[in-house]
Design an enzyme around this catalytic site. Structure first.
Site, PDB file in Angstrom:
ATOM      1  CB  ILE A  69      -0.874   0.089   1.346  1.00  0.00           C
ATOM      2  CG1 ILE A  69      -1.947  -1.180   1.279  1.00  0.00           C
ATOM      3  CG2 ILE A  69      -1.537   1.523   1.273  1.00  0.00           C
ATOM      4  CD1 ILE A  69      -2.981  -1.200   2.444  1.00  0.00           C
ATOM      5  CB  ALA A  70       2.832   2.873  -1.840  1.00  0.00           C
ATOM      6  CD  GLU A 103       4.867 -10.323   5.856  1.00  0.00           C
ATOM      7  OE1 GLU A 103       4.659 -11.791   5.800  1.00  0.00           O
ATOM      8  OE2 GLU A 103       4.586 -10.012   4.630  1.00  0.00           O
ATOM      9  CG  ASN A 108       6.112   2.737   7.138  1.00  0.00           C
ATOM     10  OD1 ASN A 108       5.642   3.712   7.405  1.00  0.00           O
ATOM     11  ND2 ASN A 108       6.021   2.084   5.872  1.00  0.00           N
ATOM     12  CE1 TYR A 115      -1.448  -1.024   6.152  1.00  0.00           C
ATOM     13  CE2 TYR A 115       0.625  -1.212   6.887  1.00  0.00           C
ATOM     14  CZ  TYR A 115      -0.001  -1.277   6.009  1.00  0.00           C
ATOM     15  OH  TYR A 115       0.449  -1.137   4.940  1.00  0.00           O
TER      16      TYR A 115
END
Length: 151
Positions: A69-70, A103, A108, A115
């Site tokens: 996801i970015a 993961e 981060n 999340y």
């Protein structure tokens, strides 16, 4: 902004985001292969034909494994990552998956916050998971059915 399923027209935008977001970005051929992968499901955030962000997962048996996801660096902290996660969860529920796993680098913090906000919980650690700096990865899960019903 709208969320679409990934197609060939999104690849250049995804490559740009990959290269600015990850120490070890996926190659163009890896992303192109995901279009042909029957287990891969990718959602893309689009506005005015520009890819703002993307996220994907592999549907393996009855689980979703989030691969990436970015969000484009100019559009972070605007709810795009949230919208992508919501779309992936919606798809997982439609496909009756028991949950989603991923993961994430221990360092981060923005991803960890996103999340956790979306109900992902720390379930384990993969020591020295990342090749570039041997950083550990957190294994996170979001269950879509009660945990006592799994098994």
């Amino acid at each position: 902004m709208q969320i679409e399923m990934m197609n060939k027209s999104h690849i250049d935008g995804i490559i740009e985001i990959e290269n600015e977001s990850f120490a070890i970005p996926w190659s163009r051929s890896s992303i192109e292969k995901e279009l042909k992968n029957n287990f891969a499901i990718y959602a893309v955030a689009i506005e005015n034909n520009k890819v703002l962000g993307y996220g994907g997962m592999w549907h393996v048996v009855n689980e979703g494994h989030i691969t990436n996801i970015a969000v484009h660096k100019d559009y972070r902290r605007k709810g795009i990552g949230q919208a992508i996660i919501e779309k992936l969860v919606e798809i997982a529920e439609e496909k009756e998956m028991i949950g989603l796993t991923l993961e994430v680098r221990k360092s981060n913090t923005p991803a960890l916050e996103l999340y956790k906000k979306n109900g992902f919980k720390l379930e384990g650690i993969r020591p020295e998971y990342y090749e570039d700096n041997k950083e550990d990865a957190y294994i996170m899960w979001k269950y879509l059915i009660p945990e006592e019903d799994i098994g």
